[in-house]
Design a protein around this motif. Structure first.
Motif, PDB file in Angstrom:
ATOM      1  N   ASP A 178       0.834  -1.203   0.000  1.00 54.10           N
ATOM      2  CA  ASP A 178       0.000   0.000   0.000  1.00 54.10           C
ATOM      3  C   ASP A 178       0.873   1.258   0.000  1.00 54.10           C
ATOM      4  OD1 ASP A 178      -2.572   1.330   0.173  1.00 54.10           O
ATOM      5  OD2 ASP A 178      -2.013   1.828   2.235  1.00 54.10           O
ATOM      6  N   ALA A 179       1.905   1.256   0.838  1.00 45.90           N
ATOM      7  CA  ALA A 179       2.817   2.411   0.904  1.00 45.90           C
ATOM      8  C   ALA A 179       3.544   2.606  -0.421  1.00 45.90           C
ATOM      9  CB  ALA A 179       3.821   2.218   2.040  1.00 45.90           C
ATOM     10  N   LEU A 180       3.965   1.498  -1.040  1.00 49.90           N
ATOM     11  CA  LEU A 180       4.675   1.604  -2.319  1.00 49.90           C
ATOM     12  C   LEU A 180       3.751   2.126  -3.407  1.00 49.90           C
ATOM     13  CD1 LEU A 180       7.206   1.275  -3.985  1.00 49.90           C
ATOM     14  CD2 LEU A 180       6.663  -1.147  -4.274  1.00 49.90           C
ATOM     15  N   ALA A 181       2.525   1.643  -3.436  1.00 51.74           N
ATOM     16  CA  ALA A 181       1.557   2.124  -4.434  1.00 51.74           C
ATOM     17  C   ALA A 181       1.332   3.628  -4.278  1.00 51.74           C
ATOM     18  CB  ALA A 181       0.240   1.365  -4.306  1.00 51.74           C
ATOM     19  N   THR A 182       1.229   4.080  -3.032  1.00 49.29           N
ATOM     20  CA  THR A 182       1.022   5.513  -2.773  1.00 49.29           C
ATOM     21  C   THR A 182       2.249   6.318  -3.184  1.00 49.29           C
ATOM     22  OG1 THR A 182      -0.447   4.962  -0.939  1.00 49.29           O
ATOM     23  CG2 THR A 182       0.401   7.216  -1.010  1.00 49.29           C
ATOM     24  N   LEU A 183       3.423   5.791  -2.866  1.00 49.09           N
ATOM     25  CA  LEU A 183       4.664   6.469  -3.264  1.00 49.09           C
ATOM     26  C   LEU A 183       4.740   6.593  -4.785  1.00 49.09           C
ATOM     27  CD1 LEU A 183       7.510   7.600  -2.463  1.00 49.09           C
ATOM     28  CD2 LEU A 183       8.364   5.263  -2.778  1.00 49.09           C
ATOM     29  N   LEU A 184       4.476   5.484  -5.485  1.00 46.27           N
ATOM     30  CA  LEU A 184       4.582   5.488  -6.945  1.00 46.27           C
ATOM     31  C   LEU A 184       3.505   6.344  -7.603  1.00 46.27           C
ATOM     32  CD1 LEU A 184       5.482   1.732  -7.572  1.00 46.27           C
ATOM     33  CD2 LEU A 184       7.024   3.708  -7.656  1.00 46.27           C
ATOM     34  N   SER A 185       2.402   6.573  -6.897  1.00 47.07           N
ATOM     35  CA  SER A 185       1.335   7.419  -7.468  1.00 47.07           C
ATOM     36  C   SER A 185       1.828   8.850  -7.681  1.00 47.07           C
ATOM     37  CB  SER A 185       0.090   7.400  -6.581  1.00 47.07           C
ATOM     38  OG  SER A 185       0.319   8.141  -5.384  1.00 47.07           O
ATOM     39  N   ASN A 186       2.900   9.224  -7.002  1.00 48.19           N
ATOM     40  CA  ASN A 186       3.495  10.549  -7.205  1.00 48.19           C
ATOM     41  C   ASN A 186       4.122  10.689  -8.588  1.00 48.19           C
ATOM     42  OD1 ASN A 186       3.473  12.218  -4.525  1.00 48.19           O
ATOM     43  ND2 ASN A 186       3.842  10.097  -3.934  1.00 48.19           N
ATOM     44  N   LEU A 187       4.294   9.577  -9.286  1.00 45.48           N
ATOM     45  CA  LEU A 187       4.863   9.608 -10.626  1.00 45.48           C
ATOM     46  C   LEU A 187       3.787   9.767 -11.697  1.00 45.48           C
ATOM     47  CD1 LEU A 187       7.447   6.671 -10.243  1.00 45.48           C
ATOM     48  CD2 LEU A 187       7.828   9.112  -9.863  1.00 45.48           C
ATOM     49  N   ASP A 188       2.515   9.744 -11.266  1.00 45.16           N
ATOM     50  CA  ASP A 188       1.390   9.857 -12.204  1.00 45.16           C
ATOM     51  C   ASP A 188       0.865  11.285 -12.243  1.00 45.16           C
ATOM     52  OD1 ASP A 188       1.544   7.087 -12.629  1.00 45.16           O
ATOM     53  OD2 ASP A 188       0.279   6.692 -10.890  1.00 45.16           O
ATOM     54  N   LEU A 189      -0.047  11.535 -13.183  1.00 43.36           N
ATOM     55  CA  LEU A 189      -0.712  12.828 -13.233  1.00 43.36           C
ATOM     56  C   LEU A 189      -1.568  13.007 -11.992  1.00 43.36           C
ATOM     57  CD1 LEU A 189      -1.894  12.982 -16.953  1.00 43.36           C
ATOM     58  CD2 LEU A 189      -0.317  14.573 -15.856  1.00 43.36           C
TER      59      LEU A 189
END
Length: 196
Positions: free
Chosen positions: A182-193
């Protein structure tokens, strides 16, 4: 005539690195180093100097190896996937018995860097190398379209660098897989629009 050296210096250094990595600098005794390397006290001192000299050489060996691995992961494939692979590898490595002692640079950021300028410089350099590698990968991702965030590559890279030791510590502390995913998904969401 000097006696020829009867051991492999690189191999002895690698074995010493393993001891320092698992036990830390303070927790490693001379007896630990002699046992791990198979060297006599005189051979160890003649080849590497004192314990601190050996530690710095072993730490540099670790750092060079990790830098190669960093570039191997981040410089291949689509940028966003490479970054995700990097973090998943951290989690897997931290869970593996062989790597359960975490990242040596992160460990030394806590153990010696606060009071040893030579170690502090190395740790600062390591985190800068990681930041630079992330920034290049993010820039590549923005150009190829796999990273859609308009935030500057440098700012995103700094966020990822802060997360890097955090994931290692959480794995070592026994955080469950669902929490880390969950934390990784949230972190990686910063790379999206950003969502509207």
């Amino acid at each position: 005539m000097a006696r020829p050296q009867e051991f492999n210096t690189a191999e002895a250094l690698y074995k010493a690195m393993g001891v320092f990595w698992s036990k830390g600098y303070e927790g490693t005794s001379l007896a630990d180093l002699l046992e791990a390397t198979g060297l006599s006290k005189s051979s160890l001192y003649a080849t590497f100097g004192d314990k601190r000299d050996l530690f710095l050489a072993a730490f540099d060996c670790y750092r060079a190896e990790r830098t190669r691995e960093l570039h191997l992961v981040l410089d291949n494939g689509k940028a966003r996937k490479s970054i995700e692979t990097f973090f998943r590898k951290i989690i897997e490595d931290a869970r593996a018995t062989t790597f359960s002692h975490g990242c040596m640079s992160t460990n030394q950021a806590v153990e010696l860097a606060p009071h040893d300028p030579d170690v502090r410089r190395r740790v600062e350099t390591d985190f800068q190398v990681i930041e630079d590698a992330f920034a290049r990968t993010i820039q590549r991702g923005q150009a190829e379209g796999s990273i859609r965030s308009p935030v500057s590559p440098r700012k995103l890279a700094r966020l990822l660098v802060v997360a890097f030791p955090g994931f290692q510590v959480m794995v070592r502390a026994g955080a469950n897989a669902a929490r880390l995913d969950d934390a990784l998904a949230t972190l990686l969401s910063n790379l999206d629009l950003p969502s509207k």
